[in-house]
Design a protein around this motif. Structure first.
Motif, PDB file in Angstrom:
ATOM      1  N   LEU A 138       0.783  -1.260   0.002  1.00  0.00           N
ATOM      2  CA  LEU A 138      -0.013  -0.036  -0.068  1.00  0.00           C
ATOM      3  C   LEU A 138       0.797   1.332   0.154  1.00  0.00           C
ATOM      4  O   LEU A 138       1.855   1.458   0.579  1.00  0.00           O
ATOM      5  N   GLN A 139       0.332   2.248  -0.882  1.00  0.00           N
ATOM      6  CA  GLN A 139       1.128   3.584  -1.028  1.00  0.00           C
ATOM      7  C   GLN A 139      -0.062   4.900  -0.736  1.00  0.00           C
ATOM      8  O   GLN A 139      -0.849   4.462  -1.504  1.00  0.00           O
ATOM      9  N   MET A 140       0.328   5.645   0.112  1.00  0.00           N
ATOM     10  CA  MET A 140      -0.524   6.877   0.092  1.00  0.00           C
ATOM     11  C   MET A 140       0.326   8.185  -0.215  1.00  0.00           C
ATOM     12  O   MET A 140       1.282   8.032   0.085  1.00  0.00           O
ATOM     13  N   ARG A 141      -0.469   8.902  -0.904  1.00  0.00           N
ATOM     14  CA  ARG A 141       0.227  10.211  -1.207  1.00  0.00           C
ATOM     15  C   ARG A 141       0.247  11.045  -0.297  1.00  0.00           C
ATOM     16  O   ARG A 141      -0.859  11.436   0.485  1.00  0.00           O
ATOM     17  N   GLY A 142       1.525  11.759   0.160  1.00  0.00           N
ATOM     18  CA  GLY A 142       1.714  12.621   1.018  1.00  0.00           C
ATOM     19  C   GLY A 142       2.017  12.074   2.577  1.00  0.00           C
ATOM     20  O   GLY A 142       1.738  10.993   2.696  1.00  0.00           O
ATOM     21  N   GLY A 212      -7.635   4.414  -4.715  1.00  0.00           N
ATOM     22  CA  GLY A 212      -8.699   5.439  -4.787  1.00  0.00           C
ATOM     23  C   GLY A 212      -8.628   6.514  -3.684  1.00  0.00           C
ATOM     24  O   GLY A 212      -7.481   7.186  -3.804  1.00  0.00           O
ATOM     25  N   GLU A 213      -9.108   6.846  -2.778  1.00  0.00           N
ATOM     26  CA  GLU A 213      -9.265   7.978  -2.270  1.00  0.00           C
ATOM     27  C   GLU A 213      -9.432   7.430  -0.632  1.00  0.00           C
ATOM     28  O   GLU A 213     -10.049   6.431  -0.200  1.00  0.00           O
ATOM     29  N   VAL A 214      -8.559   8.182   0.148  1.00  0.00           N
ATOM     30  CA  VAL A 214      -8.671   8.002   1.707  1.00  0.00           C
ATOM     31  C   VAL A 214      -9.097   9.298   2.467  1.00  0.00           C
ATOM     32  O   VAL A 214      -8.527  10.196   2.200  1.00  0.00           O
ATOM     33  N   ASP A 215     -10.074   8.776   3.223  1.00  0.00           N
ATOM     34  CA  ASP A 215     -10.698  10.167   3.815  1.00  0.00           C
ATOM     35  C   ASP A 215     -10.229  10.194   5.489  1.00  0.00           C
ATOM     36  O   ASP A 215     -10.541   9.122   5.946  1.00  0.00           O
ATOM     37  N   THR A 223      -4.995  10.293  -1.895  1.00  0.00           N
ATOM     38  CA  THR A 223      -5.174   9.273  -2.589  1.00  0.00           C
ATOM     39  C   THR A 223      -4.211   8.120  -2.041  1.00  0.00           C
ATOM     40  O   THR A 223      -3.397   8.165  -1.379  1.00  0.00           O
ATOM     41  N   TRP A 224      -4.661   6.725  -2.520  1.00  0.00           N
ATOM     42  CA  TRP A 224      -3.867   5.776  -2.146  1.00  0.00           C
ATOM     43  C   TRP A 224      -3.971   4.442  -3.258  1.00  0.00           C
ATOM     44  O   TRP A 224      -4.767   4.686  -4.292  1.00  0.00           O
ATOM     45  N   ARG A 225      -2.995   3.963  -3.344  1.00  0.00           N
ATOM     46  CA  ARG A 225      -2.820   2.825  -4.463  1.00  0.00           C
ATOM     47  C   ARG A 225      -2.151   1.324  -3.801  1.00  0.00           C
ATOM     48  O   ARG A 225      -1.337   1.612  -2.844  1.00  0.00           O
TER      49      ARG A 225
END
Length: 230
Positions: A138-142, A212-215, A223-225
């Motif tokens: 898993l990778q999350m942006r920021g 997709g998106e993580v809130d 965003t995440w992928r």
């Protein structure tokens, strides 16, 4: 099924009075259907499972999707189907009004969510869920205060229900999740600096990829992928 609210019952009665369904019914919708609602969301179309119980022209409908489960009521009139769903919220109840036409093992039409109507379609039978069992990256942006910018991700799956484990050098956390067609949702709760931190992931599958998106609530969205490890 769960107890229906008076708002939903009133919506159904008003619909029945306005249209007057015919007495004779030859169509039987009983069973499970797979529904898709077309959206302009970056996470893609919404998918859900519909379970119908039919008594004459009256319908009891259970809808289960990535956002949860709701009970609905409706009726069929010839080759037309209508059902109404009420979802409670912080700002009151939201009523979704589905209207469509039946063509054998297919049906579809419009759904009024109180804003601009969108379209929906359903196919009889429950589609098999993709098997996500195994390890993913898993990778999350920021930079996120959750400490999960990059993590190992693994799934335990039972039908549409998921248990997702995220792990990195700071530790691990388990998430509850749900799979509806190609749409996946999971979330976790963690204490951060004395405060409760909630992250809700919503995304779409594409083979060995998902994203997709993580809130993250007050901390915003990103965003995440994830990629399945071979």
């Amino acid at each position: 099924m769960k107890k229906l609210s008076w708002t939903l019952i009133l919506a159904l009665v008003m619909g029945l009075c306005a249209t007057g369904p015919s007495i004779a019914q030859e169509i039987d919708l009983s069973g499970t259907w797979t529904m898709t609602m077309l959206t302009k969301s970056p996470t893609g179309d919404k998918e859900a499972t519909l379970s119908f119980e039919q008594d004459g022209f009256s319908l009891a409908v259970n809808m289960k999707g990535a956002s949860g489960e709701v009970d609905c009521v409706g009726y069929i009139d010839g080759k037309e189907v209508r059902f109404f769903c009420v979802t409670p919220g912080k700002k009151g109840e939201t009523v979704a009004k589905f209207r469509g036409h039946i063509r054998g093992d297919l049906m579809g039409g419009e759904v009024d969510l109180g804003k601009q109507p969108t379209t929906w379609k359903a196919t009889k039978g429950e589609q098999p869920s993709p098997d996500l069992t195994g390890n993913w990256t898993l990778q999350m942006r920021g930079e996120s205060p959750s400490g999960m910018d990059r993590a190992k991700m693994s799934f335990r799956q039972e039908g549409h229900s998921l248990v997702v484990t995220l792990e990195n050098e700071l530790g691990s956390v388990e998430c509850e999740g749900f799979l509806a067609g190609r749409v996946i949702t999971f979330f976790y709760v963690r204490a951060t600096n004395g405060d409760q931190f909630v992250a809700k992931f919503t995304g779409q599958l594409a083979g060995a990829l998902m994203g997709g998106e993580v809130d993250m609530g007050k901390l915003g969205k990103t965003t995440w992928r994830a990629t399945q490890n071979i």
